[in-house]
Design a protein around this motif. Structure first.
Motif, PDB file in Angstrom:
ATOM      1  N   PRO A  12       0.811  -1.229   0.000  1.00 39.11           N
ATOM      2  CA  PRO A  12       0.000   0.000   0.000  1.00 39.11           C
ATOM      3  C   PRO A  12       0.843   1.277   0.000  1.00 39.11           C
ATOM      4  N   ILE A  13       1.954   1.285   0.717  1.00 36.74           N
ATOM      5  CA  ILE A  13       2.799   2.490   0.726  1.00 36.74           C
ATOM      6  C   ILE A  13       3.455   2.693  -0.630  1.00 36.74           C
ATOM      7  N   LEU A  14       3.900   1.603  -1.260  1.00 38.62           N
ATOM      8  CA  LEU A  14       4.450   1.730  -2.612  1.00 38.62           C
ATOM      9  C   LEU A  14       3.385   2.261  -3.567  1.00 38.62           C
ATOM     10  N   ALA A  15       2.154   1.809  -3.393  1.00 44.95           N
ATOM     11  CA  ALA A  15       1.055   2.301  -4.234  1.00 44.95           C
ATOM     12  C   ALA A  15       0.864   3.799  -4.048  1.00 44.95           C
ATOM     13  N   ILE A  16       0.951   4.248  -2.814  1.00 44.58           N
ATOM     14  CA  ILE A  16       0.805   5.679  -2.525  1.00 44.58           C
ATOM     15  C   ILE A  16       1.944   6.472  -3.170  1.00 44.58           C
ATOM     16  N   ILE A  17       3.150   5.921  -3.124  1.00 50.74           N
ATOM     17  CA  ILE A  17       4.295   6.596  -3.749  1.00 50.74           C
ATOM     18  C   ILE A  17       4.062   6.748  -5.250  1.00 50.74           C
ATOM     19  N   PHE A  18       3.684   5.653  -5.927  1.00 54.87           N
ATOM     20  CA  PHE A  18       3.444   5.727  -7.373  1.00 54.87           C
ATOM     21  C   PHE A  18       2.279   6.669  -7.694  1.00 54.87           C
ATOM     22  N   ALA A  19       1.225   6.621  -6.899  1.00 56.52           N
ATOM     23  CA  ALA A  19       0.093   7.523  -7.138  1.00 56.52           C
ATOM     24  C   ALA A  19       0.520   8.969  -6.948  1.00 56.52           C
ATOM     25  N   GLY A  20       1.331   9.221  -5.936  1.00 60.08           N
ATOM     26  CA  GLY A  20       1.821  10.580  -5.708  1.00 60.08           C
ATOM     27  C   GLY A  20       2.635  11.102  -6.872  1.00 60.08           C
ATOM     28  N   VAL A  21       3.484  10.249  -7.434  1.00 57.64           N
ATOM     29  CA  VAL A  21       4.271  10.669  -8.604  1.00 57.64           C
ATOM     30  C   VAL A  21       3.343  10.927  -9.791  1.00 57.64           C
ATOM     31  N   GLY A  22       2.348  10.058  -9.975  1.00 55.20           N
ATOM     32  CA  GLY A  22       1.401  10.257 -11.072  1.00 55.20           C
ATOM     33  C   GLY A  22       0.632  11.548 -10.936  1.00 55.20           C
ATOM     34  N   ILE A  23       0.233  11.864  -9.708  1.00 60.81           N
ATOM     35  CA  ILE A  23      -0.477  13.117  -9.468  1.00 60.81           C
ATOM     36  C   ILE A  23       0.454  14.304  -9.745  1.00 60.81           C
ATOM     37  N   ARG A  24       1.672  14.207  -9.270  1.00 60.79           N
ATOM     38  CA  ARG A  24       2.647  15.298  -9.455  1.00 60.79           C
ATOM     39  C   ARG A  24       2.995  15.502 -10.931  1.00 60.79           C
ATOM     40  N   MET A  25       3.176  14.381 -11.650  1.00 65.97           N
ATOM     41  CA  MET A  25       3.596  14.454 -13.053  1.00 65.97           C
ATOM     42  C   MET A  25       2.416  14.590 -14.024  1.00 65.97           C
ATOM     43  N   HIS A  26       1.201  14.342 -13.550  1.00 66.46           N
ATOM     44  CA  HIS A  26       0.004  14.352 -14.404  1.00 66.46           C
ATOM     45  C   HIS A  26       0.139  13.330 -15.527  1.00 66.46           C
ATOM     46  N   GLU A  27       0.660  12.140 -15.194  1.00 66.55           N
ATOM     47  CA  GLU A  27       0.846  11.064 -16.167  1.00 66.55           C
ATOM     48  C   GLU A  27       0.171   9.800 -15.658  1.00 66.55           C
ATOM     49  N   SER A  28      -0.700   9.237 -16.462  1.00 64.65           N
ATOM     50  CA  SER A  28      -1.479   8.082 -16.030  1.00 64.65           C
ATOM     51  C   SER A  28      -0.652   6.803 -15.901  1.00 64.65           C
ATOM     52  N   GLY A  29       0.510   6.734 -16.541  1.00 69.79           N
ATOM     53  CA  GLY A  29       1.329   5.525 -16.465  1.00 69.79           C
ATOM     54  C   GLY A  29       1.717   5.166 -15.044  1.00 69.79           C
ATOM     55  N   TRP A  30       1.848   6.155 -14.180  1.00 69.11           N
ATOM     56  CA  TRP A  30       2.214   5.902 -12.783  1.00 69.11           C
ATOM     57  C   TRP A  30       1.071   5.272 -11.990  1.00 69.11           C
ATOM     58  N   PHE A  31      -0.157   5.466 -12.464  1.00 70.62           N
ATOM     59  CA  PHE A  31      -1.307   4.924 -11.747  1.00 70.62           C
ATOM     60  C   PHE A  31      -1.469   3.423 -11.964  1.00 70.62           C
ATOM     61  N   ILE A  32      -0.821   2.888 -12.979  1.00 68.69           N
ATOM     62  CA  ILE A  32      -0.908   1.442 -13.221  1.00 68.69           C
ATOM     63  C   ILE A  32      -0.240   0.665 -12.093  1.00 68.69           C
ATOM     64  N   PRO A  33       1.040   0.907 -11.769  1.00 71.80           N
ATOM     65  CA  PRO A  33       1.603   0.178 -10.626  1.00 71.80           C
ATOM     66  C   PRO A  33       0.928   0.578  -9.314  1.00 71.80           C
ATOM     67  N   ALA A  34       0.458   1.830  -9.218  1.00 71.16           N
ATOM     68  CA  ALA A  34      -0.232   2.248  -7.997  1.00 71.16           C
ATOM     69  C   ALA A  34      -1.494   1.411  -7.784  1.00 71.16           C
ATOM     70  N   GLY A  35      -2.283   1.255  -8.831  1.00 71.00           N
ATOM     71  CA  GLY A  35      -3.522   0.488  -8.715  1.00 71.00           C
ATOM     72  C   GLY A  35      -3.278  -0.987  -8.458  1.00 71.00           C
ATOM     73  N   ILE A  36      -2.323  -1.561  -9.176  1.00 72.63           N
ATOM     74  CA  ILE A  36      -2.043  -2.991  -9.010  1.00 72.63           C
ATOM     75  C   ILE A  36      -1.495  -3.271  -7.615  1.00 72.63           C
ATOM     76  N   LEU A  37      -0.477  -2.512  -7.205  1.00 66.13           N
ATOM     77  CA  LEU A  37       0.103  -2.727  -5.880  1.00 66.13           C
ATOM     78  C   LEU A  37      -0.897  -2.402  -4.773  1.00 66.13           C
TER      79      LEU A  37
END
Length: 169
Positions: free
Chosen positions: A41-66
């Motif tokens: 869950p913490i790794l998911a939060i990290i990836f989601a945070g990067v996706g939010i910061r970068m405005h790129e949906s590719g980061w939400f894929i590992p966030a959602g899966i993890l």
């Protein structure tokens, strides 16, 4: 005159460095407190945070899966669930992770993607049938064993529809 070639542009190197540091801290803390349940869950939060910061949906894929796997593991390990429904709870949690990908992409990257609904939907249906119990298992057996010949036909039909729609446009 020498030119320097870089693998990542300067901004991306900084983000990659921060991600690696954050992952290292999470893994180190999980080792110190001897609990792996928080890692995913913490790794998911990290990836989601990067996706939010970068405005790129590719980061939400590992966030959602993890996140989905982490949620499922945490629920199965911490809740007093009957053994028969643990798989259903895990699959529904994993489905939630898949469904979060297009939602996060739409909210924070202004991108509309639909494909994660396919694995998420399949997992949600199977997980729900597992939660139903014996009648759900009977239906799963019918779908995957007795009607196994139908799945190739479904795939062929979907492929033909996609080709037909593509040629119409």
């Amino acid at each position: 005159m020498e030119t320097e070639t870089t693998v990542l542009p300067r901004n991306n190197r900084a983000i990659a460095g921060m991600i690696l540091i954050a992952i290292g801290i999470v893994l180190l803390l999980s080792y110190i407190v001897n609990s792996g349940l928080l890692v995913l869950p913490i790794l998911a939060i990290i990836f989601a945070g990067v996706g939010i910061r970068m405005h790129e949906s590719g980061w939400f894929i590992p966030a959602g899966i993890l996140g989905g796997i982490g949620l499922g593991a945490a629920l199965v390990e911490t809740l007093p669930l009957a053994e028969e429904i643990e798989g259903g709870v895990f699959l529904i949690s994993f489905a939630i992770g898949w469904v979060s990908i297009p939602i996060l992409s739409a909210l924070f990257a202004n991108q509309r993607i639909w494909w994660p609904f396919i694995p998420g939907g399949v997992m949600a249906v199977i997980g729900s049938l597992v939660l139903v119990g014996e009648s759900g298992f009977t239906l799963l057996e019918l779908i995957f064993n007795r009607a196994a010949w139908a799945w190739p036909l479904v795939l062929i039909l979907i492929g033909a529809i996609l080709l037909w729609r593509n040629n119409r446009d």
